[in-house]
Scaffold this motif. Sequence first.
Motif, short mmCIF file in Angstrom:
data_model
loop_
_atom_site.label_atom_id
_atom_site.label_comp_id
_atom_site.label_asym_id
_atom_site.label_seq_id
_atom_site.Cartn_x
_atom_site.Cartn_y
_atom_site.Cartn_z
N MET A 1 0.84 -1.18 0.00
CA MET A 1 0.00 0.00 0.00
C MET A 1 0.88 1.25 0.00
O MET A 1 1.83 1.35 0.77
N GLU A 2 0.57 2.17 -0.87
CA GLU A 2 1.29 3.44 -0.97
C GLU A 2 0.70 4.45 0.02
O GLU A 2 -0.51 4.68 0.04
N LEU A 3 1.56 5.03 0.86
CA LEU A 3 1.09 6.03 1.83
C LEU A 3 1.42 7.42 1.31
O LEU A 3 2.54 7.69 0.90
N ASP A 4 0.42 8.32 1.34
CA ASP A 4 0.69 9.70 0.95
C ASP A 4 0.93 10.55 2.20
O ASP A 4 0.93 10.05 3.32
N ARG A 5 1.15 11.84 1.98
CA ARG A 5 1.49 12.74 3.11
C ARG A 5 0.39 12.77 4.17
O ARG A 5 0.67 12.82 5.36
N ALA A 6 -0.86 12.74 3.74
CA ALA A 6 -1.97 12.78 4.70
C ALA A 6 -1.99 11.49 5.54
O ALA A 6 -2.19 11.55 6.76
N ASP A 7 -1.79 10.34 4.90
CA ASP A 7 -1.73 9.08 5.63
C ASP A 7 -0.61 9.12 6.66
O ASP A 7 -0.79 8.72 7.82
N ILE A 8 0.55 9.60 6.25
CA ILE A 8 1.71 9.67 7.14
C ILE A 8 1.44 10.60 8.30
O ILE A 8 1.75 10.29 9.45
N ALA A 9 0.82 11.73 8.03
CA ALA A 9 0.48 12.68 9.10
C ALA A 9 -0.49 12.04 10.09
O ALA A 9 -0.33 12.18 11.31
N LEU A 10 -1.48 11.32 9.58
CA LEU A 10 -2.44 10.63 10.45
C LEU A 10 -1.75 9.56 11.29
O LEU A 10 -1.98 9.46 12.50
N LEU A 11 -0.90 8.75 10.65
CA LEU A 11 -0.21 7.69 11.37
C LEU A 11 0.70 8.26 12.47
O LEU A 11 0.74 7.74 13.59
N ASN A 12 1.43 9.32 12.14
CA ASN A 12 2.29 9.94 13.15
C ASN A 12 1.46 10.48 14.31
O ASN A 12 1.85 10.36 15.47
#
Length: 154
Positions: A1-12
């Motif tokens: 699965m490719e993570l974009d900036r919004a996904d990364i921000a949410l995960l962090n």
Amino acid sequence: MELDRADIALLNAVQKNNKLTSEELAERAHLSPTACQRRLKRLRAEGVIEADVSIVSPKAVGRHVTVVVLVSLERERADIIDRFKAAIKNTREVMIGYYVTGDADFLLVVTAKDMEDYEQFTRRFFYENNDIKGFKTMVVMDRVKAGFAFPIED
């Protein structure tokens, strides 16, 4: 699965505090609250987020002793390894279990009420298991950091 900036921000954000409101998450991810919830649902469904948990103080629940244990198995056979993995998963006192390379076969983090409780655990879990060649115990003197947050960068 490719993570974009919004996904990364949410995960962090949820790795640090998974009780943030949808509005707080939206601020961090630069999305609407609804979009954040939709993305989190997808991240959970696809297994990127494995669980939402709380880190409990061991002392608050009477678990005053934490030990790190290196375990060596008698033989390295798939059935023995699989049996020991199952034992780890089914034992409440084992908080973390890793199948590792090097001098030992497994590294475990085990919790106990006191040293007497840990001794009883060793008798039941290690000495009664004929697949175990030996184990080495390191008693934790101070828990410096507890968590499961992974560094995620874009």
